[in-house]
Design a protein around this motif. Structure first.
Motif, PDB file in Angstrom:
ATOM      1  N   ALA A   1       0.489 -13.075   3.436  1.00 30.55           N
ATOM      2  CA  ALA A   1       0.512 -11.605   3.451  1.00 30.55           C
ATOM      3  C   ALA A   1      -0.749 -11.065   3.665  1.00 30.55           C
ATOM      4  N   ALA A   2      -1.823 -11.884   4.018  1.00 27.40           N
ATOM      5  CA  ALA A   2      -3.090 -11.113   4.010  1.00 27.40           C
ATOM      6  C   ALA A   2      -3.003  -9.935   5.012  1.00 27.40           C
ATOM      7  N   GLY A   3      -3.681  -8.859   4.668  1.00 25.95           N
ATOM      8  CA  GLY A   3      -4.013  -7.673   5.456  1.00 25.95           C
ATOM      9  C   GLY A   3      -2.973  -6.926   5.151  1.00 25.95           C
ATOM     10  N   SER A   4      -2.129  -7.037   4.212  1.00 22.17           N
ATOM     11  CA  SER A   4      -1.024  -6.021   4.121  1.00 22.17           C
ATOM     12  C   SER A   4      -1.051  -5.338   2.585  1.00 22.17           C
ATOM     13  N   THR A   5      -0.553  -4.418   2.400  1.00 24.31           N
ATOM     14  CA  THR A   5      -0.457  -3.590   1.075  1.00 24.31           C
ATOM     15  C   THR A   5       0.682  -3.068   0.690  1.00 24.31           C
ATOM     16  N   LEU A   6       1.156  -3.355  -0.490  1.00 25.46           N
ATOM     17  CA  LEU A   6       2.417  -3.080  -1.056  1.00 25.46           C
ATOM     18  C   LEU A   6       2.628  -1.553  -1.080  1.00 25.46           C
ATOM     19  N   VAL A   7       3.924  -1.183  -1.090  1.00 18.92           N
ATOM     20  CA  VAL A   7       4.297   0.264  -0.814  1.00 18.92           C
ATOM     21  C   VAL A   7       4.353   0.900  -2.337  1.00 18.92           C
ATOM     22  N   GLU A   8       3.324   1.752  -2.400  1.00 12.48           N
ATOM     23  CA  GLU A   8       3.247   2.425  -3.803  1.00 12.48           C
ATOM     24  C   GLU A   8       4.632   3.592  -4.043  1.00 12.48           C
ATOM     25  N   VAL A   9       4.577   3.765  -5.430  1.00 15.49           N
ATOM     26  CA  VAL A   9       5.460   4.869  -5.864  1.00 15.49           C
ATOM     27  C   VAL A   9       4.800   5.530  -6.685  1.00 15.49           C
ATOM     28  N   GLU A  10       4.724   6.901  -6.627  1.00 13.57           N
ATOM     29  CA  GLU A  10       4.058   7.671  -7.448  1.00 13.57           C
ATOM     30  C   GLU A  10       4.558   7.807  -8.784  1.00 13.57           C
TER      31      GLU A  10
END
Ligand code: FES
Length: 138
Positions: A91-100
């Motif tokens: 998963a290198a180079g990716s970012t999790l999807v944030e929830v506020e």
């Protein structure tokens, strides 16, 4: 008190715990979210890996967390628990999807305008299914 849904108190969530809950998106679909309380941040992420998006980080027994990083249970990529970024493995180079979320007076609230709280636990823990666990691992 901020607008939004009260999720939990920080005192109930240690640095190795995750709190799993389900939200409903604007399009009506349900998504799982994991909340973490780490040394440097409190953050909430959609509960799926960026390498294979059907892979849940928390499969219902708590996400694997070590040294502030969330570990994908399938291939072991590690995501920074505060930034969501991954610089290793598949998963290198990716970012999790944030929830506020908003933290106030030791309590955590879901304040993301793009979703609303449905229930504690995962999607599979609906009304006709027995709850698998509290989703707070100690
Ligand atoms: S599914 Fe998460 S690293 Fe491959």
């Amino acid at each position: 008190m901020p607008r939004g849904t009260h999720l939990c108190s920080l005192s109930d969530l240690s640095e190795t715990d995750s709190y799993l809950f389900t939200v409903r998106e604007l399009d009506g679909s349900e998504e799982e979210v994991i909340l973490v309380n780490l040394a440097d941040c409190v953050a909430a992420w959609k509960n799926f890996c960026q390498h294979e998006t059907d892979q849940r980080l928390d499969r219902g027994t708590g996400a694997a967390i070590r040294d502030g990083e969330l570990i994908c249970p399938k291939h072991g990529s590690m995501f920074d628990g505060c930034s969501g970024h991954c610089d290793n493995g598949k998963a290198a180079g990716s970012t999790l999807v944030e929830v506020e979320i908003t933290v106030e007076d030791g309590d955590v609230y879901l304040t993301d305008a793009k979703c609303r709280f449905v229930r504690e636990g995962g999607i599979d823990d609906g009304d006709d299914m027995p709850s698998s666990s509290s989703h707070l691992s100690f």
